[in-house]
Design an enzyme around this catalytic site. Structure first.
Site, PDB file in Angstrom:
ATOM      1  N   ARG A   1       0.835  -1.208   0.000  1.00  0.00           N
ATOM      2  CA  ARG A   1       0.000   0.000   0.000  1.00  0.00           C
ATOM      3  C   ARG A   1       0.864   1.248   0.000  1.00  0.00           C
ATOM      4  O   ARG A   1       0.536   2.262  -0.627  1.00  0.00           O
ATOM      5  CB  ARG A   1      -0.972  -0.010   1.182  1.00  0.00           C
ATOM      6  CG  ARG A   1      -0.300  -0.240   2.521  1.00  0.00           C
ATOM      7  CD  ARG A   1      -1.318  -0.274   3.642  1.00  0.00           C
ATOM      8  NE  ARG A   1      -0.706  -0.711   4.896  1.00  0.00           N
ATOM      9  CZ  ARG A   1      -1.149  -0.362   6.083  1.00  0.00           C
ATOM     10  NH1 ARG A   1      -2.183   0.427   6.215  1.00  0.00           N
ATOM     11  NH2 ARG A   1      -0.551  -0.812   7.171  1.00  0.00           N
TER      12      ARG A   1
ATOM     13  N   GLU B   1     -18.993   3.948   0.265  1.00  0.00           N
ATOM     14  CA  GLU B   1     -18.268   3.300  -0.843  1.00  0.00           C
ATOM     15  C   GLU B   1     -19.122   3.115  -2.086  1.00  0.00           C
ATOM     16  O   GLU B   1     -18.605   3.153  -3.202  1.00  0.00           O
ATOM     17  CB  GLU B   1     -17.725   1.948  -0.376  1.00  0.00           C
ATOM     18  CG  GLU B   1     -16.651   2.037   0.713  1.00  0.00           C
ATOM     19  CD  GLU B   1     -17.212   2.278   2.106  1.00  0.00           C
ATOM     20  OE1 GLU B   1     -18.452   2.174   2.289  1.00  0.00           O
ATOM     21  OE2 GLU B   1     -16.422   2.578   3.032  1.00  0.00           O
TER      22      GLU B   1
ATOM     23  N   PHE C   1     -14.371  -3.707   1.618  1.00  0.00           N
ATOM     24  CA  PHE C   1     -15.408  -2.708   1.339  1.00  0.00           C
ATOM     25  C   PHE C   1     -15.633  -2.529  -0.163  1.00  0.00           C
ATOM     26  O   PHE C   1     -16.652  -1.971  -0.574  1.00  0.00           O
ATOM     27  CB  PHE C   1     -15.077  -1.384   2.024  1.00  0.00           C
ATOM     28  CG  PHE C   1     -14.846  -1.545   3.500  1.00  0.00           C
ATOM     29  CD1 PHE C   1     -15.693  -2.338   4.275  1.00  0.00           C
ATOM     30  CD2 PHE C   1     -13.764  -0.940   4.125  1.00  0.00           C
ATOM     31  CE1 PHE C   1     -15.466  -2.514   5.635  1.00  0.00           C
ATOM     32  CE2 PHE C   1     -13.534  -1.112   5.479  1.00  0.00           C
ATOM     33  CZ  PHE C   1     -14.385  -1.900   6.239  1.00  0.00           C
TER      34      PHE C   1
ATOM     35  N   HIS D   1      -5.529  -4.045   2.173  1.00  0.00           N
ATOM     36  CA  HIS D   1      -6.048  -4.974   3.179  1.00  0.00           C
ATOM     37  C   HIS D   1      -6.738  -6.189   2.583  1.00  0.00           C
ATOM     38  O   HIS D   1      -7.906  -6.461   2.876  1.00  0.00           O
ATOM     39  CB  HIS D   1      -6.982  -4.237   4.144  1.00  0.00           C
ATOM     40  CG  HIS D   1      -6.278  -3.203   4.985  1.00  0.00           C
ATOM     41  ND1 HIS D   1      -5.626  -2.129   4.410  1.00  0.00           N
ATOM     42  CD2 HIS D   1      -6.109  -3.088   6.305  1.00  0.00           C
ATOM     43  CE1 HIS D   1      -5.092  -1.401   5.359  1.00  0.00           C
ATOM     44  NE2 HIS D   1      -5.361  -1.956   6.532  1.00  0.00           N
TER      45      HIS D   1
ATOM     46  N   ASP E   1      -7.149  -7.145  12.683  1.00  0.00           N
ATOM     47  CA  ASP E   1      -8.535  -6.681  12.561  1.00  0.00           C
ATOM     48  C   ASP E   1      -9.506  -7.853  12.464  1.00  0.00           C
ATOM     49  O   ASP E   1     -10.699  -7.704  12.716  1.00  0.00           O
ATOM     50  CB  ASP E   1      -8.710  -5.762  11.350  1.00  0.00           C
ATOM     51  CG  ASP E   1      -8.380  -4.309  11.689  1.00  0.00           C
ATOM     52  OD1 ASP E   1      -8.101  -4.029  12.872  1.00  0.00           O
ATOM     53  OD2 ASP E   1      -8.390  -3.468  10.771  1.00  0.00           O
TER      54      ASP E   1
ATOM     55  N   ARG F   1      -1.265  -4.908   3.252  1.00  0.00           N
ATOM     56  CA  ARG F   1      -1.112  -4.119   4.470  1.00  0.00           C
ATOM     57  C   ARG F   1       0.259  -4.316   5.122  1.00  0.00           C
ATOM     58  O   ARG F   1       0.896  -3.361   5.567  1.00  0.00           O
ATOM     59  CB  ARG F   1      -2.199  -4.496   5.483  1.00  0.00           C
ATOM     60  CG  ARG F   1      -2.024  -3.830   6.839  1.00  0.00           C
ATOM     61  CD  ARG F   1      -3.089  -4.269   7.830  1.00  0.00           C
ATOM     62  NE  ARG F   1      -2.858  -3.675   9.140  1.00  0.00           N
ATOM     63  CZ  ARG F   1      -2.097  -4.227  10.075  1.00  0.00           C
ATOM     64  NH1 ARG F   1      -1.495  -5.375   9.859  1.00  0.00           N
ATOM     65  NH2 ARG F   1      -1.938  -3.628  11.249  1.00  0.00           N
TER      66      ARG F   1
END
Ligand SMILES: Cc1ncc(C[n+]2csc(CCOP(=O)(O)OP(=O)(O)O)c2C)c(N)n1
Ligand SMILES: [Mg+2]
Lengths: 323, 298
Positions: free
Chosen positions: A19, A67, A92, A117, A125, A175
């Site tokens: 990223r 989104e 998402f 991610h 997470d 990530r």
């Protein structure tokens, strides 16, 4: 109290993660691509595009935590001549996949989706945040190109390539800190895989974070006298059918490895390709149709059996099936 | 079928009254053509085509700076039919003003026809984007207005939503973003016919107080009679002057102009007209015997 002790330590995009490489590449490419605009849904610090926000604030568009609107609005921005890059977490993107389908792909817009991610690489997470379905879902949309680079160098090259490419693209970043695999002489090309290490007993085809693990697995196999070819397959769609067929012909057995559900992702694409060209035994390394969980990415790779030793085990298994 | 040359500012010398008459005639054509194309298709959504006809006629016949020959012009105004199931009405208004062939567009919903059940921009570039999934067209219009603004292009963007469509969460995401990004070149029209697919809005999911919702979201709100041409034109004029994104809540009648259809939820969609129903509808729209033949015997 100094302001330093009062502010929390932010775990933002940094270091050698994909990223980070993506965000920095976008900034450095912005002047070359004047129509480029970057869309964010309140997670620029996580997706790496905080670099772009800083370097090109006038071309950074905030959509808030919305989104679906962001994805379809990207279609509208492309319709009036801009080149929007939609950024959010992979999970998402799934929420807005119908917007990507209708307003980007069906309308054939020159818009890009770049998802950070992905997979177990998300880590602590936990299961809700770990997209293990995105490659399969986006691959099923007509006209969508799907890419998952393996290291920071390839990420930078792929970022340029998707901006030069005319059409909708879904690209995964990552990530966690990534392992350096390539030098500046690396050549990323959409639709092409590369043999990273040659071998003749079987071929391991991997993408993203699994490429480094595939190389580790090949090392371990070598110690046992097994010669494994390793192929980096950064474009999941359109998949490099010629290279896959060649590997099947030359090595007679294939193992696929991905940080994704074993259904419908890289493994699915490779198997479809083999079925239509040179059928041969295939073993699939990936998450076995379950959701992820909290943990560090390396711990999760073992818990969900996508770490190097599991690629080794899959290689032994596929060799037994090889005639 | 009498096809009109869309008045341009240069040849548009009529009085207000004459312009309104011309637009009313355009709307009548939109209704007749929609009935006919849905009749030939054997399926489609007539109710929301009828309710939107006057609004579409005013947009294409007067308000928007877009002409068939300027459909590639980056400075043209854009219209997005967010309630994409009213495609027959969009094709009809396009046919009336020369964006497509009136005869060809009667071949609605047929294999190899560019006039699909919902508008598709690759088939018909002048429809601007592909719609059919409710909520998305509004976001696309937001993106267009934002994108034009970023490029300092003063072209305006118009979109039409159904009232049932407002139940989509995406609509309110888009509404928020329109106000946040100060999209004063954007005008959204709501075809407020009080009905959706299965029943009334009130029975399915209440929308009121609708004007208050939009005001709370930061939009300039006007409520008008969506079948009053003078009121529609005045609302568009005002929308062009506000510094906020603009929403016109147009109170309409679903099925307007065809008495047996008006206010009956069942005429929303998935309907197959009999020849008799199509003839009766056209007659109610004052179609002459010749016009009825022309529309139905192709
Ligand atoms: C996202 C989505 N969900 C469901 C549908 C199916 N559908 C088509 S039209 C319609 C009712 C729309 O009602 P409204 O917006 O009031 O349109 P109008 O009354 O103007 O025809 C529904 C549910 C759809 N097209 N898109
Ligand atoms: Mg309605």
């Amino acid at each position: 109290m100094s302001s330093n002790t009062a502010s929390p330590a932010l775990i933002a995009s940094n270091g050698d993660s994909l990223r980070e490489a993506f965000g920095k590449s976008l900034s450095s490419l912005a002047d070359e691509f004047p129509k480029l605009v970057v869309l964010d849904a309140d997670i620029a610090g996580g997706t790496g595009v905080h670099h772009f926000r800083k370097s090109h604030p006038e071309r950074f568009v905030q959509f808030g935590i919305a989104e679906q609107n962001m994805m379809a609005a990207a279609g509208g921005m492309a319709a009036v001549g801009l080149m929007p890059v939609v950024t959010t977490f992979a999970v998402f993107c799934l929420r807005a996949i119908e917007q990507a389908r209708l307003s980007l792909c069906y309308a054939r817009r020159n818009a890009k989706i770049v998802a950070s991610h992905p997979g177990l690489d998300v880590g602590p997470d936990g299961g809700s945040a770990q997209a293990l379905e995105d490659l399969a879902a986006f691959r099923a949309i007509p006209g969508m190109t799907v890419i998952s680079p393996a290291d920071a160098i390839e990420m930078a090259q792929a970022t340029r390539a998707i901006l030069e490419f005319d059409g909708p693209v879904y690209m995964r970043t990552g990530r966690s800190p990534s392992v350096r695999l390539f030098g500046a002489d690396h050549k990323f090309e959409i639709g092409k895989g590369q043999i990273l290490r040659d071998g003749h007993d079987l071929t391991i085809i991997a993408c993203g974070a699994e490429v480094a693990r595939a190389l580790d697995a090949a090392d371990a196999l070598k110690e046992d006298g097994i010669s494994a070819r390793v192929v980096n397959m950064p474009t999941i769609k359109p998949i490099d059918m010629d290279l896959i067929a060649r590997c099947a012909r030359e090595t007679g057995a294939i193992v696929t490895a991905e940080d994704h559900n074993i259904h419908g992702g890289l493994g699915g694409a490779v198997a479809e390709s083999l079925a239509a060209t040179v059928p041969c035994p295939v073993e699939f390394v990936g998450v076995k149709d379950v959701f992820g969980a909290s943990g560090e990415p390396e711990e999760l790779a073992y818990a969900f059996e996508i770490a190097a030793p599991f690629i080794v085990a899959a290689a032994r298994k596929v060799l037994k099936r090889k005639k | 079928m009498n096809i009109q040359v869309k008045p341009t500012p240069a040849n548009d010398t009529g009085t207000a009254q004459k312009i309104e008459q011309q637009l009313a005639e355009a709307a009548r054509f939109v209704r007749m053509h929609s009935i006919a194309s849905i009749y030939h298709a054997g399926s489609g959504h007539p109710g929301g085509a009828m309710s939107s006809a006057d609004l579409l006629a005013c947009l294409y016949g007067a308000e928007m700076n877009v002409w068939p020959r300027g459909i590639d012009d980056p400075m043209r105004d854009r219209f997005v039919l967010s309630k994409g199931h009213a495609a027959p009405a969009l094709y009809a208004v396009g046919a009336y003003y020369g964006f497509c062939s009136p005869k060809e567009s009667l071949k609605l919903r047929k294999l190899n026809s560019p006039f699909q059940g919902h508008p598709h921009v690759l088939d018909l570039p002048w429809v601007e984007t592909s719609t059919g999934s409710l909520g998305q067209g509004f976001s696309v219009a937001i993106g267009m207005a934002l994108g034009l603004k970023i490029q300092n292009n003063p072209a305006r963007v118009y979109t039409m939503l159904g009232d049932g469509e407002l139940q989509e969460g995406e609509v309110w995401e888009a509404a928020m973003s329109g106000a946040h990004h100060k999209l004063d070149t954007l005008t959204a029209v709501i075809d407020y016919n009080k009905l959706q697919s299965d029943n009334t809005n009130d029975a399915i999911m209440r929308l009121e107080p609708l004007g208050d919702k939009w005001r709370a979201f930061g939009w300039d709100v006007q409520e008008i009679d969506g079948h009053d041409i003078a009121a529609i034109l005045a609302a568009f004029r005002h929308a062009g002057t506000t510094s906020l994104p603009s929403v016109i809540i147009a109170h309409t009648v679903k099925g307007k102009g065809v008495p047996y259809m008006e206010n009956i939820p069942a005429w929303h969609g998935s309907v197959k007209f009999t020849r008799l129903q199509a003839e009766e509808a056209l007659a109610a729209l004052n179609a002459s015997a010749d016009e009825i033949k022309e529309f139905l015997d192709v």
